[in-house]
Design a protein around this motif. Structure first.
Motif, PDB file in Angstrom:
ATOM      1  N   GLN A 901      59.114 -90.718  45.218  1.00 10.21           N
ATOM      2  CA  GLN A 901      59.940 -91.899  45.448  1.00 10.21           C
ATOM      3  C   GLN A 901      60.515 -91.895  46.872  1.00 10.21           C
ATOM      4  N   ALA A 902      60.900 -90.712  47.307  1.00  8.17           N
ATOM      5  CA  ALA A 902      61.449 -90.612  48.658  1.00  8.17           C
ATOM      6  C   ALA A 902      60.396 -91.010  49.693  1.00  8.17           C
ATOM      7  N   VAL A 903      59.191 -90.489  49.506  1.00  8.06           N
ATOM      8  CA  VAL A 903      58.110 -90.827  50.440  1.00  8.06           C
ATOM      9  C   VAL A 903      57.838 -92.327  50.401  1.00  8.06           C
ATOM     10  N   ASP A 904      57.993 -92.931  49.252  1.00  5.34           N
ATOM     11  CA  ASP A 904      57.705 -94.354  49.095  1.00  5.34           C
ATOM     12  C   ASP A 904      58.716 -95.243  49.803  1.00  5.34           C
ATOM     13  N   ARG A 905      59.794 -94.663  50.300  1.00  7.45           N
ATOM     14  CA  ARG A 905      60.694 -95.478  51.131  1.00  7.45           C
ATOM     15  C   ARG A 905      59.942 -95.971  52.377  1.00  7.45           C
ATOM     16  N   ALA A 906      58.993 -95.143  52.854  1.00  7.84           N
ATOM     17  CA  ALA A 906      58.217 -95.523  54.041  1.00  7.84           C
ATOM     18  C   ALA A 906      56.842 -96.049  53.652  1.00  7.84           C
ATOM     19  N   TYR A 907      56.247 -95.459  52.631  1.00 14.44           N
ATOM     20  CA  TYR A 907      54.866 -95.801  52.255  1.00 14.44           C
ATOM     21  C   TYR A 907      54.902 -96.900  51.206  1.00 14.44           C
ATOM     22  N   ARG A 908      55.063 -98.159  51.667  1.00 10.59           N
ATOM     23  CA  ARG A 908      55.172 -99.289  50.756  1.00 10.59           C
ATOM     24  C   ARG A 908      54.627-100.535  51.443  1.00 10.59           C
ATOM     25  N   ILE A 909      54.543-101.608  50.701  1.00 14.81           N
ATOM     26  CA  ILE A 909      54.030-102.852  51.268  1.00 14.81           C
ATOM     27  C   ILE A 909      54.860-103.225  52.495  1.00 14.81           C
ATOM     28  N   GLY A 910      54.186-103.503  53.571  1.00 15.25           N
ATOM     29  CA  GLY A 910      54.856-103.796  54.835  1.00 15.25           C
ATOM     30  C   GLY A 910      54.630-102.695  55.860  1.00 15.25           C
ATOM     31  N   GLN A 911      54.212-101.509  55.401  1.00 15.23           N
ATOM     32  CA  GLN A 911      53.938-100.404  56.305  1.00 15.23           C
ATOM     33  C   GLN A 911      52.610-100.655  57.023  1.00 15.23           C
ATOM     34  N   LYS A 912      52.608-100.554  58.332  1.00 16.11           N
ATOM     35  CA  LYS A 912      51.397-100.808  59.120  1.00 16.11           C
ATOM     36  C   LYS A 912      50.768 -99.528  59.646  1.00 16.11           C
ATOM     37  N   ASN A 913      51.546 -98.455  59.690  1.00 17.88           N
ATOM     38  CA  ASN A 913      51.071 -97.219  60.314  1.00 17.88           C
ATOM     39  C   ASN A 913      50.669 -96.171  59.267  1.00 17.88           C
ATOM     40  N   LYS A 914      49.857 -95.227  59.726  1.00 17.91           N
ATOM     41  CA  LYS A 914      49.524 -94.086  58.885  1.00 17.91           C
ATOM     42  C   LYS A 914      50.806 -93.272  58.657  1.00 17.91           C
ATOM     43  N   VAL A 915      51.031 -92.850  57.413  1.00 14.46           N
ATOM     44  CA  VAL A 915      52.259 -92.121  57.062  1.00 14.46           C
ATOM     45  C   VAL A 915      51.921 -90.643  56.851  1.00 14.46           C
ATOM     46  N   PHE A 916      52.670 -89.795  57.566  1.00 12.52           N
ATOM     47  CA  PHE A 916      52.500 -88.345  57.428  1.00 12.52           C
ATOM     48  C   PHE A 916      53.706 -87.786  56.681  1.00 12.52           C
ATOM     49  N   THR A 917      53.453 -87.003  55.641  1.00 13.02           N
ATOM     50  CA  THR A 917      54.558 -86.365  54.915  1.00 13.02           C
ATOM     51  C   THR A 917      54.415 -84.850  55.021  1.00 13.02           C
ATOM     52  N   TYR A 918      55.551 -84.181  55.164  1.00  8.47           N
ATOM     53  CA  TYR A 918      55.575 -82.716  55.248  1.00  8.47           C
ATOM     54  C   TYR A 918      56.622 -82.194  54.279  1.00  8.47           C
ATOM     55  N   LYS A 919      56.164 -81.297  53.416  1.00 13.11           N
ATOM     56  CA  LYS A 919      57.079 -80.612  52.499  1.00 13.11           C
ATOM     57  C   LYS A 919      57.211 -79.179  53.002  1.00 13.11           C
ATOM     58  N   PHE A 920      58.433 -78.752  53.275  1.00 11.36           N
ATOM     59  CA  PHE A 920      58.670 -77.427  53.850  1.00 11.36           C
ATOM     60  C   PHE A 920      58.986 -76.422  52.733  1.00 11.36           C
ATOM     61  N   ILE A 921      58.206 -75.335  52.700  1.00 15.19           N
ATOM     62  CA  ILE A 921      58.336 -74.314  51.660  1.00 15.19           C
ATOM     63  C   ILE A 921      58.467 -72.942  52.319  1.00 15.19           C
ATOM     64  N   SER A 922      59.492 -72.190  51.945  1.00 18.14           N
ATOM     65  CA  SER A 922      59.639 -70.820  52.443  1.00 18.14           C
ATOM     66  C   SER A 922      58.750 -69.893  51.628  1.00 18.14           C
ATOM     67  N   GLN A 923      57.884 -69.160  52.332  1.00 16.48           N
ATOM     68  CA  GLN A 923      56.939 -68.264  51.655  1.00 16.48           C
ATOM     69  C   GLN A 923      57.655 -67.126  50.931  1.00 16.48           C
ATOM     70  N   ASN A 924      57.002 -66.680  49.846  1.00 16.44           N
ATOM     71  CA  ASN A 924      57.497 -65.534  49.070  1.00 16.44           C
ATOM     72  C   ASN A 924      58.927 -65.733  48.579  1.00 16.44           C
ATOM     73  N   THR A 925      59.231 -66.973  48.246  1.00 17.35           N
ATOM     74  CA  THR A 925      60.558 -67.275  47.709  1.00 17.35           C
ATOM     75  C   THR A 925      60.389 -68.055  46.414  1.00 17.35           C
ATOM     76  N   VAL A 926      61.526 -68.340  45.814  1.00 11.70           N
ATOM     77  CA  VAL A 926      61.529 -69.103  44.577  1.00 11.70           C
ATOM     78  C   VAL A 926      60.901 -70.481  44.778  1.00 11.70           C
ATOM     79  N   GLU A 927      60.966 -71.015  46.005  1.00 14.58           N
ATOM     80  CA  GLU A 927      60.364 -72.330  46.267  1.00 14.58           C
ATOM     81  C   GLU A 927      58.860 -72.306  46.018  1.00 14.58           C
ATOM     82  N   GLU A 928      58.207 -71.284  46.528  1.00 16.65           N
ATOM     83  CA  GLU A 928      56.757 -71.185  46.369  1.00 16.65           C
ATOM     84  C   GLU A 928      56.394 -70.969  44.898  1.00 16.65           C
TER      85      GLU A 928
END
Length: 965
Positions: A901-928
């Motif tokens: 949903q957060a990404v869809d704030r930018a990636y929605r009807i009306g968007q003209k440009n290619k959208v790049f998303t990055y999810k940041f994950i700390s290695q060897n942690t609970v996130e991974e």
């Protein structure tokens, strides 16, 4: 063969040297398994088996097998076989063991050289021969005025064998092997040696008249059943009957469970059911008036009848091959009996009887209950006949339920099905067990029906069309519905409707299909859920539909409820696309609470908070439509807002959401039950039938079943399916390495929480350790981001923050606009301090932001503003931020759909440009590890338009351990 002082007649194996003429000499050697290989040239497979068997009955072998103490053979036999103090049970066990092996040996000796050993130990003292055929024994009973004489005669090949007073020897008792002279006889019908032994040196046995009754019953009766008997002075009748299989069942209740009847308080007698009650099946065979259990062997049965001055024996011949075939038939029908018996759960047992009743009757089976049971079960024919007819606004249900000759009122049965009560008391006191398949085939029908005024007024709302069609296709009901209602099955058949003239915009093809779908639901008075992906234009589709309502003459206003943050967006979009709609913004402290004013408007915009506060006023107005945007706001059915919106009155209902399920399947129930009341049954029914099987048991069948029910009323399109004109979206996961100081802080906290959590699970279980687990996971996730979030005095760095700043600076330098989301306001604050220090202009939005619109416009319209910091929870919905072409997710959220949903704030009807998303994950942690668990954990089927179950709630002990390892 030789005679052992204590063990009786035994066998040994010998090799004997031949002289030049091929005759036996006195040179011999004992053979055992230890030295048999030396003579293998002259031995065959049977010889080796005989050697092994003879070894096993020698006294040393017997001592080793039956007595584990060190003792000499003499001591053993004197102790064990002592007449006064000997061990009778051990003697019996040894005797049975030896008899069994002697019988095996004797069967293998027919073509062997067999000798009786001399007293001096000479093995070839006297040769004996085994008769190649079996002899027969005829037992004679001669009854006279004073007594009965009993004796046997033996015949071999038609000739009488004289064995009495001939020094005959019973070599083996079970079965009998008799040595007479140099010939050894075995017997047909496996005669017991003990029945011959008394007559080796006696002509007959005399039974006095006073002992006759007991003797004839206990001895003569079983003897007649098994052997050939010649009688004089009483009669034996051989009787032949057409047999019949009889299945008797009896209830086996667990101790402590009451099986009495009691008054349930409603005037009806119900059964207090034992939860773990079992039914035991027993198979017997009836021959005339005689019945035999199937586990009793013997081809004949004898019943003694005492007459005035004599006895009559009825000898019934059993058809053993036929009886075996009956066992096979039952096995083919799913009843696998062992020793003539089988125990099943009560429900399973009666389901089996119901399923195969007709087949059992056709095969001449008798099925009956044990007469000694306390409860009397009904075992007759059971039927349910169902007819469904379409009426104007509902389906009429006509049901006939029969147990034998009794027709049961449907409403009574309905309550039993819904309560999962399996036993129903018939008017004659018998207990009918409701067929198992009724609980699955009709449970939804019973649950979804309207509560009737009387038993002849049974109704089902038309939105249960899918259920009705399934009853019809499964031959469970006779169904009569109109052709036009059939169209709801296939979305493609929905007719096309013109766009209203007052709608100032264009609908893409999929948006036009959504508009037509709303028209179709409106026509049939169904509620619906538009669940398109974020950014696909749920607002514009709804506005086109609202405009069509106005132009078709709708007189009542529509109430559109939403989160406060979306009010501005809806008002602006409505004025842009439907300027002729009369709109009232019913929010704010100065609002007029008089609902009569709604008559002057077409569309009332309000917030969930306002509706909750003003419900006592709002429920007095009858709206044309009630529409909920971001309807997951009522996902908790027990919340005040969910209760409030259910109290509102309207002709039609519609809900809009990109995530109808955020945490639990119950989210779906709450929203769908608002749009189509009763579609998913009561909350308790839904929990038992769908939520628990889906979330706890991962039941794919229940997922598909739920999907089939809601399918016609939910429209879900994903960007990949319909928005082909959207630019490409490229998703990336950026793995960061923690710095040394960050890792030290992380490992210290992880070790501490790991021990506390695992100890808590050990003591309280996973369910009662949720709070501690969430606390530990949250702290570790914060440390994986930046230790400053946990310890404000931390003076080290963060590997993830270094990567974020590097990529942020790079994106800004290339004139990209970036949305940065985090669920932690503290994380945004750290980044905010950096941007302030570098004098980077940015927009900011979290839960405390008052003027959301100002921040959105600041970012959207100002080319100098390159960064927008947004709290995931506060800015995940309702924002149109198409100026951005980069999206950073600083930390992973439990539910990936929230990130989407957060990404869809930018990636929605009306968007003209290619959208790049990055999810940041700390290695060897609970996130991974959370990411990996999300991938491996079974989710609800995608077809159910879901996102994910509550993540933490479904972690097992092993999952938790792996996170903290």
């Amino acid at each position: 063969m030789f005679e052992h002082e204590y063990l009786g007649y035994l066998f040994e194996s010998y090799v004997v040297q031949l002289d030049a003429n091929g005759r036996l000499t006195f040179k011999h050697q004992n053979i055992s398994s230890k030295n048999a290989e030396e003579f293998s040239a002259g031995l065959n497979e049977v010889d080796f088996k005989l050697i092994h068997l003879t070894d096993s009955i020698q006294q040393d072998a017997i001592l080793k097998k039956f007595y584990n103490k060190k003792v000499t053979p003499a001591e053993f036999f004197l102790k064990v076989y002592n007449k006064d103090k000997g061990d009778a049970l051990l003697q019996e066990a040894i005797g049975d063991y030896i008899e069994h092996r002697k019988a095996e040996i004797l069967e293998l000796l027919h073509d062997k050289m067999v000798f009786e050993m001399g007293n001096d130990g000479e093995p070839t003292w006297k040769r004996i021969h085994l008769a190649p055929e079996k002899a027969s024994v005829l037992f004679h009973f001669m009854r006279n005025e004073d007594n009965t004489h009993y004796f046997p005669t033996i015949k071999y090949q038609g000739e009488k064998v004289e064995f009495q007073y001939k020094n005959a020897i019973i070599i083996c008792n079970s079965p009998a092997w008799l040595l007479v002279g140099d010939k050894v006889y075995s017997f047909k019908k496996d005669v017991d040696g003990n029945k011959l032994k008394p007559f080796l040196n006696k002509k007959f046995i005399v039974v006095p008249r006073k002992m006759e009754d007991t003797y004839y019953e206990k001895f003569v009766t079983p003897l007649i059943a098994t052997f050939d008997v010649h009688a004089k002075g009483f009669q034996i009748f051989a009787e032949d009957y057409e047999p019949k299989p009889v299945i008797t069942f009896t209830e086996l209740a667990t101790a402590g469970k009451s099986l009495n009847l009691f008054n349930a308080g409603s005037g009806d007698v119900e059964v207090q059911e034992a939860e773990d009650c079992k039914i035991v099946f027993n198979l017997a065979f009836q021959y005339g008036n005689f019945t035999f259990n199937s586990d009793v062997n013997g081809s004949n049965y004898v019943k003694m009848e005492k007459t005035k001055d004599s006895y009559v024996f009825h000898k019934v011949k059993r058809s053993m091959e036929w009886e075996k075939s009956i066992l096979v038939e039952l096995r083919d029908l799913g009843l696998e009996l062992k020793n003539g018996k089988l125990m099943l759960e009560r429900f399973e047992a009666f389901s089996w009887m119901n399923r195969y009743r007709d087949e059992l009757v056709a095969r001449n089976f008798v099925v009956r209950q044990n007469v000694k049971d306390n409860k009397k079960y009904f075992v007759g024919e059971t039927s349910i006949n169902l007819e469904v007819k379409e009426n104007n606004d509902w389906f009429d249900i006509h049901v006939s339920v029969k147990f034998g000759d009794f027709e049961i009122p449907f409403l009574k049965l309905r309550n039993y099905i819904l309560k999962k009560k399996k036993e129903f008391v018939l008017p004659n006191g018998e207990i009918a067990v409701i067929p198992e398949e009724w609980f699955t085939q009709y449970a939804e029908l019973f649950a979804f029906m309207e509560d009737p005024n009387d038993e002849n007024d049974l109704k089902l709302k038309k939105h249960h069309l899918a259920l009705v069609q399934e009853l019809h296709s499964g031959n469970l009901a006779k169904v009569t519905i109109s052709q036009k209602l059939e169209k709801l099955k296939e979305f493609e058949e929905i007719e096309d409707h013109p766009i209203p003239s007052g709608f100032l915009g264009e609908l893409r093809p999929y948006q036009k299909a959504g508009y037509n779908w709303m028209q179709f639901l409106y026509k049939y008075k169904f509620g619906g859920c538009l669940a398109d992906d974020m950014g696909l234009g749920k607002t514009v589709q709804t506005l086109a539909f609202l405009q069509s309502l106005k132009e078709s003459g709708a007189t009542s206003a529509t109430l559109l409820i939403m989160p406060t943050s979306l009010l501005y967006n809806w008002e602006m979009e409505a004025r842009k696309f439907t300027p002729s709609l009369r709109i009232l913004n019913y929010t704010g402290t100065g609002r007029d609470k008089n609902v009569e004013q709604f008559e002057s408007y077409d569309l009332i915009l309000s917030s969930y908070g306002t509706v909750r506060i003003d419900i006592e006023h709002l429920k007095n107005y009858y709206f044309n439509y009630i529409i909920l945007d971001e309807s997951q706001a009522i996902k908790n059915p027990d919340s005040n807002i969910a209760k409030a919106v259910r109290d509102l009155k309207s002709s039609h209902r519609l809900i809009l959401t990109g995530t109808p399920i955020e945490n639990s399947t119950m989210d779906l129930w709450s929203q769908i039950s608002f749009a189509n009341p009763g579609l998913l049954g009561s909350q308790s029914f839904f929990r038992n039938e769908f939520l628990n099987p889906i979330e706890k048991k991962r039941d794919d069948g229940k997922i598909k079943r739920l999907y089939s029910i809601i399918k016609p009323f939910i429209l879900r399109r994903q960007k990949s399916q319909v928005a082909k004109d959207l630019p490409e979206k490229i998703e990336n996961v950026k793995f960061s390495r923690m710095t040394a100081s960050q890792e030290a802080e992380y490992e210290k906290v992880k070790s501490s929480y790991r021990n506390m959590i695992l100890e808590s699970i050990e003591e309280k279980g996973v369910g009662n350790s949720q709070f501690l687990l969430l606390q530990g996971l949250t702290k570790l996730r914060q440390l994986a981001n930046h230790p400053l979030m946990v310890d404000e005095n931390y003076d080290g760095d963060s590997g993830k923050m270094e990567d974020v700043l590097y990529m942020l600076e790079n994106a800004i330098s290339k004139n990209h606009k970036i949305l940065i989301f985090s669920q932690f306001v503290k994380h945004l604050s750290i980044l905010r301090n950096y941007l302030d220090e570098k004098k980077v202009t940015y927009a900011y939005l979290d839960g405390s932001t008052k003027d959301r619109k100002a921040q959105v416009d600041y970012f959207q319209d100002n080319e100098e503003v390159r960064v927008f910091l947004i709290s995931l929870k506060a800015g995940g919905v309702g924002l149109n931020l198409t100026a951005a072409d980069y999206v950073f997710i600083l930390d992973p959220w439990w539910n990936p759909a929230i990130e989407a949903q957060a990404v869809d704030r930018a990636y929605r009807i009306g968007q003209k440009n290619k959208v790049f998303t990055y999810k940041f994950i700390s290695q060897n942690t609970v996130e991974e590890k959370i990411l990996n668990l999300q991938k491996n954990k079974l989710k609800l089927a995608e077809e159910l338009i879901t996102t994910e179950e509550s993540f933490v709630k479904n972690l097992s002990r092993e999952d938790i351990q792996s996170i903290f390892d």
